[in-house]
Design a protein around this motif. Structure first.
Motif, mmCIF file in Angstrom:
data_model
loop_
_atom_site.group_PDB
_atom_site.id
_atom_site.type_symbol
_atom_site.label_atom_id
_atom_site.label_comp_id
_atom_site.label_asym_id
_atom_site.label_seq_id
_atom_site.Cartn_x
_atom_site.Cartn_y
_atom_site.Cartn_z
ATOM 1 N N GLN A 165 0.849 -1.183 0.000
ATOM 2 C CA GLN A 165 0.000 0.000 0.000
ATOM 3 C C GLN A 165 0.889 1.239 0.000
ATOM 4 O O GLN A 165 1.771 1.384 0.838
ATOM 5 C CB GLN A 165 -0.886 -0.006 1.257
ATOM 6 N N ARG A 166 0.692 2.123 -0.989
ATOM 7 C CA ARG A 166 1.630 3.229 -1.175
ATOM 8 C C ARG A 166 1.684 4.175 0.023
ATOM 9 O O ARG A 166 2.735 4.712 0.348
ATOM 10 C CB ARG A 166 1.264 4.040 -2.424
ATOM 11 N N LYS A 167 0.591 4.374 0.683
ATOM 12 C CA LYS A 167 0.562 5.334 1.787
ATOM 13 C C LYS A 167 1.213 4.796 3.052
ATOM 14 O O LYS A 167 1.777 5.562 3.836
ATOM 15 C CB LYS A 167 -0.875 5.744 2.092
ATOM 16 N N THR A 168 1.155 3.476 3.260
ATOM 17 C CA THR A 168 1.585 2.908 4.544
ATOM 18 C C THR A 168 2.697 1.877 4.433
ATOM 19 O O THR A 168 3.358 1.588 5.430
ATOM 20 C CB THR A 168 0.396 2.247 5.249
ATOM 21 N N GLY A 169 2.889 1.267 3.261
ATOM 22 C CA GLY A 169 3.847 0.184 3.105
ATOM 23 C C GLY A 169 3.299 -1.178 3.492
ATOM 24 O O GLY A 169 4.010 -2.181 3.407
ATOM 25 N N LYS A 170 2.054 -1.240 3.892
ATOM 26 C CA LYS A 170 1.439 -2.510 4.292
ATOM 27 C C LYS A 170 1.306 -3.434 3.086
ATOM 28 O O LYS A 170 0.935 -3.013 1.985
ATOM 29 C CB LYS A 170 0.061 -2.257 4.900
ATOM 30 N N THR A 171 1.617 -4.732 3.283
ATOM 31 C CA THR A 171 1.506 -5.707 2.199
ATOM 32 C C THR A 171 0.044 -5.947 1.849
ATOM 33 O O THR A 171 -0.776 -6.273 2.711
ATOM 34 C CB THR A 171 2.166 -7.037 2.594
ATOM 35 N N VAL A 172 -0.297 -5.779 0.565
ATOM 36 C CA VAL A 172 -1.656 -6.021 0.062
ATOM 37 C C VAL A 172 -1.755 -7.423 -0.521
ATOM 38 O O VAL A 172 -2.712 -8.145 -0.268
ATOM 39 C CB VAL A 172 -2.043 -4.963 -0.987
ATOM 40 N N TRP A 173 -0.772 -7.810 -1.328
ATOM 41 C CA TRP A 173 -0.686 -9.185 -1.800
ATOM 42 C C TRP A 173 0.775 -9.556 -2.029
ATOM 43 O O TRP A 173 1.620 -8.693 -2.246
ATOM 44 C CB TRP A 173 -1.531 -9.454 -3.042
ATOM 45 N N LYS A 174 1.055 -10.850 -1.945
ATOM 46 C CA LYS A 174 2.402 -11.370 -2.143
ATOM 47 C C LYS A 174 2.279 -12.742 -2.784
ATOM 48 O O LYS A 174 1.630 -13.639 -2.233
ATOM 49 C CB LYS A 174 3.143 -11.469 -0.807
ATOM 50 N N VAL A 175 2.888 -12.902 -3.969
ATOM 51 C CA VAL A 175 2.751 -14.120 -4.756
ATOM 52 C C VAL A 175 4.101 -14.813 -4.849
ATOM 53 O O VAL A 175 5.107 -14.190 -5.218
ATOM 54 C CB VAL A 175 2.217 -13.796 -6.167
ATOM 55 N N ALA A 176 4.125 -16.100 -4.519
ATOM 56 C CA ALA A 176 5.367 -16.878 -4.608
ATOM 57 C C ALA A 176 5.711 -17.146 -6.066
ATOM 58 O O ALA A 176 4.832 -17.296 -6.922
ATOM 59 C CB ALA A 176 5.209 -18.195 -3.854
ATOM 60 N N ARG A 177 7.010 -17.200 -6.348
ATOM 61 C CA ARG A 177 7.507 -17.510 -7.687
ATOM 62 C C ARG A 177 7.936 -18.979 -7.715
ATOM 63 O O ARG A 177 8.650 -19.454 -6.817
ATOM 64 C CB ARG A 177 8.678 -16.603 -8.030
ATOM 65 N N GLN A 178 7.530 -19.702 -8.739
ATOM 66 C CA GLN A 178 7.639 -21.149 -8.754
ATOM 67 C C GLN A 178 9.072 -21.662 -8.707
ATOM 68 O O GLN A 178 9.383 -22.574 -7.937
ATOM 69 C CB GLN A 178 6.935 -21.697 -9.999
ATOM 70 N N TYR A 179 9.980 -21.072 -9.505
ATOM 71 C CA TYR A 179 11.268 -21.706 -9.708
ATOM 72 C C TYR A 179 12.397 -21.140 -8.854
ATOM 73 O O TYR A 179 13.521 -21.625 -8.918
ATOM 74 C CB TYR A 179 11.646 -21.640 -11.194
ATOM 75 N N LYS A 180 12.140 -20.093 -8.091
ATOM 76 C CA LYS A 180 13.110 -19.594 -7.102
ATOM 77 C C LYS A 180 14.475 -19.343 -7.740
ATOM 78 O O LYS A 180 15.501 -19.841 -7.269
ATOM 79 C CB LYS A 180 13.232 -20.594 -5.946
ATOM 80 N N THR A 181 14.479 -18.549 -8.801
ATOM 81 C CA THR A 181 15.692 -18.272 -9.563
ATOM 82 C C THR A 181 15.844 -16.771 -9.760
ATOM 83 O O THR A 181 14.892 -16.098 -10.142
ATOM 84 C CB THR A 181 15.645 -18.964 -10.937
ATOM 85 N N ARG A 182 17.046 -16.253 -9.520
ATOM 86 C CA ARG A 182 17.271 -14.815 -9.612
ATOM 87 C C ARG A 182 16.997 -14.286 -11.018
ATOM 88 O O ARG A 182 17.347 -14.906 -12.020
ATOM 89 C CB ARG A 182 18.708 -14.468 -9.219
ATOM 90 N N SER A 183 16.380 -13.141 -11.084
ATOM 91 C CA SER A 183 16.195 -12.355 -12.297
ATOM 92 C C SER A 183 15.974 -10.919 -11.850
ATOM 93 O O SER A 183 15.617 -10.666 -10.703
ATOM 94 C CB SER A 183 15.008 -12.851 -13.129
#
Length: 375
Positions: A279-297
């Protein structure tokens, strides 16, 4: 031109002037010569020109030795090039500008400058530290981040756009210096602003060392976490959060993007990867999605409206995906075509275009109207 500058051993930021102002670019990112909106004639990756006949990955590979020489920096200089003194121009609020694709609707861009004679150069301001992040512009302010190695500080710097004079400098984070790739820096993520707050992101080392995952040769690296912070235009801290862990032998870089009331940050790395919306005003997490392959990009997401609905596309983590930026839910996905990605995607109104990468090179045009696995 690049060759006209008197020295090449420091990082340069410059404001490419227009009849009514200009936009800043960074020679270590992707400055571009822009025609009408949506038309990209040439692009530069790490300061090396790549035409339509030469993929960004190829340009990087061909000029790797030159790039490494340019990255041995001791300070940062800002160059401002203006045709007129007017500042009435399109804001350049984040990575690759207002549309995230390097395009500008402004006209009258100067195509040459000379550091020795001062041609088309209005000011030059030294900035302490090292960093590869692009500067951003909002009205009369220029913002850029840097790392001060001796102080172990990561800072946000504000400059006056007209004069180049420093307005303020804020210490965002003080932590041990993380391990990184020789071509990376410790201030590589370009900030973004909505005109009220400036959003920055850095890596904070957790202490200790771990064996680097997903590398060809065994070595120790610093694990840690992502730090995201917001400052107002007077330099006051609005909020600071740590959305998740991060570990990569290549170091850290993530450039946040804004969508509606959200700040979205790519957390691809060699551990429990994620994409997170705050959330832009507070920094509170609104959603967080895991990435399947756990590889840096290190790809910055691109958001476009397709058939009336927003799509956020990005390559990385052994795949190309389209997410709904409102919720993080998947629209479609393509497996592969390679392992690691860096270049941002672009859209021409019909197709999304992707280039990669490592260990194999690919360029793809992708229709945006699919659902599910469209590999």
């Amino acid at each position: 031109m690049f060759s006209d500058l008197p020295e090449l051993n420091f990082r340069r930021l410059w404001l490419a002037g227009r009849k009514q102002g200009g936009i800043i670019q960074n020679s270590f990112k992707t400055p571009q010569q822009i025609g009408p909106a949506g038309q990209i004639h040439t692009c530069n990756f790490y300061g090396i020109k790549a035409t339509r006949r030469e993929t960004p990955a190829l340009a990087q590979r061909l000029h790797r030795k030159e790039i490494m020489g340019m990255l041995r920096t001791s300070f940062i200089c800002c160059w401002l090039l203006l045709i007129s003194g007017s500042l009435e121009a399109e804001n350049w609020p984040g990575w690759r500008g207002p549309r995230g694709d390097g395009t500008s609707i402004d006209e009258g861009v100067p195509t040459e400058w000379d550091g020795a004679t001062g041609k088309n150069i209005l000011w030059k301001t030294p900035i302490p530290g090292k960093g590869h992040a692009s500067p951003i512009i909002w009205k009369d302010r220029v913002f850029v981040v840097s790392c001060l190695p001796d102080e172990k500080s990561r800072v946000l710097v504000a400059l006056d756009r007209r004069s180049g004079k420093p307005v303020w400098q804020k210490n965002v984070l003080k932590a041990d210096l993380e391990t990184k790739h020789s071509l990376n820096s410790r201030a590589s993520g370009t900030p973004v602003t909505d005109g009220k707050l400036i959003y920055v992101t850095f890596f904070e080392a957790a202490g200790g060392m771990v064996t680097a995952p997903n590398v060809g040769s065994k070595r120790l690296i610093t694990p840690g976490q992502m730090v995201v912070a917001a400052y107002d235009f007077d330099g006051n801290l609005a909020w600071r959060v740590t959305p998740g862990e991060f570990v990569s032998a290549h170091g850290y870089c993530s450039s946040p993007v804004i969508f509606q009331d959200l700040l979205i940050v790519n957390g691809d790395h060699d551990g429990e990867s994620y994409v997170v919306a705050l959330q832009r005003k507070t920094g509170k997490t609104v959603w967080k999605v895991a990435r399947q392959y756990k590889t840096r990009s290190y790809v910055t997401p691109l958001i476009r409206k397709i058939n009336g609905q927003p799509q956020m596309v990005m390559s990385g983590s052994k795949s190309i995906v389209s997410l709904d930026p409102r919720s993080g839910e998947h629209n479609w996905k393509i497996e592969g075509p390679t392992e690691q990605f860096v270049a941002s995607m672009v859209y021409d109104g019909e197709l999304f275009f992707m280039s990669a990468g490592f260990p194999t090179y690919h360029v793809m045009g992708i229709r945006p109207d699919g659902t599910g696995d469209v590999t």
